[in-house]
Design an enzyme around this catalytic site. Structure first.
Site, PDB file in Angstrom:
ATOM      1  CB  CYS A  37      -4.484 -60.117 -20.433  1.00 34.66           C
ATOM      2  SG  CYS A  37      -4.750 -58.671 -19.380  1.00 34.66           S
ATOM      3  CG  HIS A  81      -7.682 -56.439 -17.751  1.00 29.02           C
ATOM      4  ND1 HIS A  81      -7.832 -57.796 -17.643  1.00 29.02           N
ATOM      5  CD2 HIS A  81      -8.205 -55.911 -16.614  1.00 29.02           C
ATOM      6  CE1 HIS A  81      -8.408 -58.079 -16.481  1.00 29.02           C
ATOM      7  NE2 HIS A  81      -8.640 -56.946 -15.842  1.00 29.02           N
ATOM      8  CG  HIS A  92      -9.170 -59.393 -21.024  1.00 29.37           C
ATOM      9  ND1 HIS A  92      -7.963 -58.801 -20.703  1.00 29.37           N
ATOM     10  CD2 HIS A  92      -9.200 -59.437 -22.386  1.00 29.37           C
ATOM     11  CE1 HIS A  92      -7.300 -58.512 -21.815  1.00 29.37           C
ATOM     12  NE2 HIS A  92      -8.024 -58.881 -22.848  1.00 29.37           N
ATOM     13  CG  ASN A 123      -4.052 -43.003 -20.966  1.00 38.40           C
ATOM     14  OD1 ASN A 123      -4.491 -41.864 -20.999  1.00 38.40           O
ATOM     15  ND2 ASN A 123      -2.803 -43.283 -20.600  1.00 38.40           N
ATOM     16  CE  LYS A 137     -22.784 -25.958 -42.560  1.00 30.01           C
ATOM     17  NZ  LYS A 137     -22.113 -24.752 -42.032  1.00 30.01           N
ATOM     18  CG  HIS A 149      -5.370 -50.694 -16.982  1.00 28.92           C
ATOM     19  ND1 HIS A 149      -5.618 -51.083 -18.288  1.00 28.92           N
ATOM     20  CD2 HIS A 149      -4.242 -49.943 -17.034  1.00 28.92           C
ATOM     21  CE1 HIS A 149      -4.676 -50.602 -19.087  1.00 28.92           C
ATOM     22  NE2 HIS A 149      -3.832 -49.893 -18.354  1.00 28.92           N
ATOM     23  CE  LYS A 186      -9.091 -30.194 -33.614  1.00 20.15           C
ATOM     24  NZ  LYS A 186      -9.072 -29.294 -34.787  1.00 20.15           N
ATOM     25  CD  GLN A 201     -10.395 -25.575 -35.136  1.00 20.77           C
ATOM     26  OE1 GLN A 201     -10.086 -26.745 -35.123  1.00 20.77           O
ATOM     27  NE2 GLN A 201     -11.456 -25.127 -35.766  1.00 20.77           N
ATOM     28  CE1 TYR A 216      -3.692 -20.797 -35.329  1.00 17.58           C
ATOM     29  CE2 TYR A 216      -5.247 -22.032 -33.979  1.00 17.58           C
ATOM     30  CZ  TYR A 216      -4.657 -20.834 -34.343  1.00 17.58           C
ATOM     31  OH  TYR A 216      -5.030 -19.676 -33.714  1.00 17.58           O
ATOM     32  CD  GLN A 260      -0.687 -45.800 -16.261  1.00 26.24           C
ATOM     33  OE1 GLN A 260       0.387 -45.533 -15.739  1.00 26.24           O
ATOM     34  NE2 GLN A 260      -0.854 -45.810 -17.571  1.00 26.24           N
ATOM     35  CG  HIS A 265      -7.446 -31.837 -12.581  1.00 22.64           C
ATOM     36  ND1 HIS A 265      -7.324 -30.869 -13.544  1.00 22.64           N
ATOM     37  CD2 HIS A 265      -6.535 -32.798 -12.903  1.00 22.64           C
ATOM     38  CE1 HIS A 265      -6.375 -31.226 -14.404  1.00 22.64           C
ATOM     39  NE2 HIS A 265      -5.897 -32.392 -14.047  1.00 22.64           N
ATOM     40  CB  CYS A 295      -6.129 -61.749 -16.840  1.00 20.21           C
ATOM     41  SG  CYS A 295      -7.342 -61.179 -18.059  1.00 20.21           S
ATOM     42  CB  SER A 345       0.011 -50.753 -24.009  1.00 18.18           C
ATOM     43  OG  SER A 345       0.161 -50.527 -22.631  1.00 18.18           O
TER      44      SER A 345
HETATM   45  O1  G1P Z   1      -6.700 -28.322 -42.268  1.00 19.25           O
HETATM   46  P1  G1P Z   1      -6.550 -29.808 -42.380  1.00 19.25           P
HETATM   47  O2  G1P Z   1      -5.203 -30.245 -42.880  1.00 19.25           O
HETATM   48  O3  G1P Z   1      -7.672 -30.467 -43.123  1.00 19.25           O
HETATM   49  O4  G1P Z   1      -6.687 -30.339 -40.880  1.00 19.25           O
HETATM   50  C1  G1P Z   1      -5.623 -30.637 -40.010  1.00 19.25           C
HETATM   51  O5  G1P Z   1      -4.940 -29.465 -39.568  1.00 19.25           O
HETATM   52  C2  G1P Z   1      -5.687 -28.513 -38.820  1.00 19.25           C
HETATM   53  C3  G1P Z   1      -4.751 -27.431 -38.333  1.00 19.25           C
HETATM   54  O6  G1P Z   1      -3.732 -27.909 -37.503  1.00 19.25           O
HETATM   55  C4  G1P Z   1      -6.429 -29.175 -37.645  1.00 19.25           C
HETATM   56  O7  G1P Z   1      -7.324 -28.250 -37.082  1.00 19.25           O
HETATM   57  C5  G1P Z   1      -7.183 -30.435 -38.070  1.00 19.25           C
HETATM   58  O8  G1P Z   1      -7.705 -31.081 -36.911  1.00 19.25           O
HETATM   59  C6  G1P Z   1      -6.246 -31.362 -38.824  1.00 19.25           C
HETATM   60  O9  G1P Z   1      -6.933 -32.522 -39.249  1.00 19.25           O
HETATM   61  O1  G1P Z   2       1.565 -46.365 -18.999  1.00 22.01           O
HETATM   62  P1  G1P Z   2       1.067 -46.876 -20.312  1.00 22.01           P
HETATM   63  O2  G1P Z   2      -0.423 -47.169 -20.314  1.00 22.01           O
HETATM   64  O3  G1P Z   2       1.862 -48.046 -20.835  1.00 22.01           O
HETATM   65  O4  G1P Z   2       1.330 -45.683 -21.328  1.00 22.01           O
HETATM   66  C1  G1P Z   2       0.390 -44.728 -21.730  1.00 22.01           C
HETATM   67  O5  G1P Z   2       0.059 -43.816 -20.677  1.00 22.01           O
HETATM   68  C2  G1P Z   2       1.135 -43.013 -20.190  1.00 22.01           C
HETATM   69  C3  G1P Z   2       0.566 -42.022 -19.193  1.00 22.01           C
HETATM   70  O6  G1P Z   2      -0.401 -41.156 -19.756  1.00 22.01           O
HETATM   71  C4  G1P Z   2       1.872 -42.283 -21.324  1.00 22.01           C
HETATM   72  O7  G1P Z   2       3.039 -41.697 -20.811  1.00 22.01           O
HETATM   73  C5  G1P Z   2       2.258 -43.228 -22.458  1.00 22.01           C
HETATM   74  O8  G1P Z   2       2.789 -42.478 -23.535  1.00 22.01           O
HETATM   75  C6  G1P Z   2       1.007 -44.003 -22.907  1.00 22.01           C
HETATM   76  O9  G1P Z   2       1.334 -44.898 -23.945  1.00 22.01           O
END
Ligand code: G1P
Ligand code: G1P
Lengths: 349, 349
Positions: free
Chosen positions: A52, A167, A116, A156, A30, A169, A314, A326, A319, A171, A284, A55, A164
């Site tokens: 791009c 498109h 794209h 990613n 909440k 993709h 999130k 968390q 923490y 890795q 994995h 492409c 970045s």
């Molecule tokens: O407690 P805050 O500042 O609202 O929230 C921030 O810090 C917390 C503790 O690291 C995290 O759990 C939250 O995701 C973050 O947004």
């Molecule tokens: O390789 P990219 O897409 O340019 O880069 C992205 O993925 C990589 C692999 O998770 C990370 O190391 C980079 O920090 C992130 O920006």
């Protein structure tokens, strides 16, 4: 004294895959949010973008020209974190505090489609099957290289996940060592197998299918669920039902059902906040060290950062970094929300 | 065959505090960036903000009114992730896959200053000393609560680190279990101590002071350095020179020098990209379980996300989440950059 209610009371849950705990605070959902809002990139993009570098027909950073590819397309990463070169190395005498060793590897980019402007849930099943077959081929080929012992396939998605280029993709980083998370998982799977003579993830899946609480989608060969120990608000895992240790061992029927569950799960993700849902996903599976790995089971993780809307994520920060991951919403609640959503993409309805 | 060069070749380094590896790719620092840019919040803020729930005299979410505090000010978190209530709990029979247990704790917010518009490096030393004395008091008080075994003091600075209010503040989450990262660290420190009869971090510090390569600041009682195994581009650690296991044991002279190194290190951070430098910081120290902990040494971690400018951060995403933490710039290079910067804040020059 109040009796423990897992849906209400602060508690910790244990992840047997990596032997770590997560702190769950159901009552905290909440909490109001006054912090950073994400800008989710506008996804009205052209089918072909002349600027791009992914492409078809366009020039990449290193001057190479992409072919006029029509399905998926793989090339070596122009800015690879790993190199193939063999390095001569003598262990230093100071190995407690300054322990380092060279790491060899190959990294590749996998374009999912020449288009794209679409992402997995918007692709047709034939295209997704083609991506899976490409992953199979890459796992097999890279796995055969003598010094490659692990092949990490991942995606990613979304600028908030460091992607970045929009498109579509993913890795592949293949390397000589087992990466930290894989080594931890391997040790847990192996210990369980040695002790029980059975596969940890298959035994877990059986219990989840009985409990039904965290299942999102089930078909003949695959299940998508929110793991009991999930850390990200809408974290999920795709697990196969047959004892298959790596992607290359899936037959044609399994490839088809894997494509289907991938499409449905990512469509539900997009439907959740009616946005192109960001995540990092990764497969994995068994190391490619030439050994049999009956302790392993193919599975795919999805770690999406969004929490409450298309713009509120999130943060795994203070923490979480110093202490422990968390989460606020319970795994059961997230699973229910995803289960109840349509698996037809909101844009095509 | 090329001889291994730790400043040039891809390699892995080992972190003996948590027994994990990090992948280092020094050659990759040249990678161009076309991805997400961070908007760093404009830091021209008023000294008092009537809409801020942390400013003196203002009303918080739960209706309470903040006092007209003049130095640091502590209150219970209105949206605590932990609760103090004792919960009745019977271990379930299914403990392999669905292992969970209630967790008790106390979480507090520590306002660093009544002024809405300054951060640590801009505060005077007396104010920072006051914050440290508040941390000492909280560690002692919370540690005395019978069910509290660990007191995690931390700060999230900057909206990019999930901080929802720019008013200078940190948090304390105190709880009955050792959080995951603390448990890992504890196990490593303990194993080293049992084997060698000496303190891992003190022995490491000695080696770092000899090597000089990763030291940023040194004074009579503290050292700020980039750990050999750092994962974030400009990650640092403040370590004390005397064998002090927790913050409460620092004497007045040490408190003064700790304040000084905190001010200087965070000023260097701000000077790096001439911006209010975001980070999560946290103190790792002895558990409060009533035992002596000679294996522990007080230390403070800083995990800042920025990589190349005020707007380009390092993303710990796909490979990092699925495989292993990865960095481009070496720890030695980062240490040199921070060492060479002035410790006088750019705004006050
Ligand atoms: O407690 P805050 O500042 O609202 O929230 C921030 O810090 C917390 C503790 O690291 C995290 O759990 C939250 O995701 C973050 O947004
Ligand atoms: O390789 P990219 O897409 O340019 O880069 C992205 O993925 C990589 C692999 O998770 C990370 O190391 C980079 O920090 C992130 O920006």
């Amino acid at each position: 004294m109040k009796k423990f209610d897992i849906y209400e009371d602060p508690h910790r849950r244990f992840n047997p895959l990596i032997n770590e705990w997560v702190l769950v605070s159901p009552h905290r959902a909440k909490r109001p949010w006054q912090g950073q809002k994400e800008t989710i990139a506008d996804d009205s993009r052209p089918e072909y973008d002349p600027t791009c570098y992914l492409c078809p027909g366009n020039v990449r950073a290193n001057g190479e020209v992409n072919p006029q590819y029509t399905s998926s397309f793989v090339f070596e990463n122009d800015f690879a974190a790993l190199k193939q070169e063999e390095i001569d190395f003598e262990e230093s005498s100071e190995t407690t505090f300054f322990k380092a060793k060279p790491e060899r590897g190959i990294s590749r980019v996998v374009c999912f489609s020449p288009k794209h402007n679409i992402t997995l849930p918007e692709m047709d099943l034939a295209t997704i099957e083609d991506i899976i077959r490409t992953w199979q081929k890459e796992y097999t080929e890279l796995g055969k290289v003598d010094y490659i012992n692990y092949v990490q396939i991942f995606e990613n998605k979304g600028s908030v996940m460091g992607c970045s280029n929009p498109h579509p993709h993913g890795q592949i980083w293949a390397q000589s060592s087992l990466p930290t998370q894989i080594e931890k998982t391997h040790n847990s799977l192996k210990a369980y197998y040695d002790k029980n003579g059975s596969n940890l993830l298959l035994d877990y899946l059986k219990k989840e299918l009985e409990a039904k609480e965290r299942i999102i989608i089930e078909n003949d060969h695959f299940v998508a669920l929110v793991p009991f120990w999930a850390i990200w608000p809408f974290e999920t895992m795709i697990v196969c039902k047959r004892h298959v240790t790596n992607i290359a061992d899936f037959n044609a029927e399994e490839v088809a059902e894997y494509a289907l569950i991938l499409k449905q799960l990512t469509a539900k993700y997009d439907n959740l906040f009616e946005t192109s849902f960001p995540y990092s996903s990764g497969i994995h599976q068994a190391p490619t060290d030439g050994q049999a790995h009956p302790e392993w089971l193919f599975h795919m993780h999805f770690y999406p950062p969004l929490l409450r809307s298309a713009s509120v994520k999130k943060f795994m920060v203070g923490y979480e970094m110093m202490g422990e991951s968390q989460r606020d919403i319970t795994a059961e609640k997230s699973a229910q929300m995803l289960r109840d959503l349509s698996d037809v993409h909101y844009k095509t309805k």
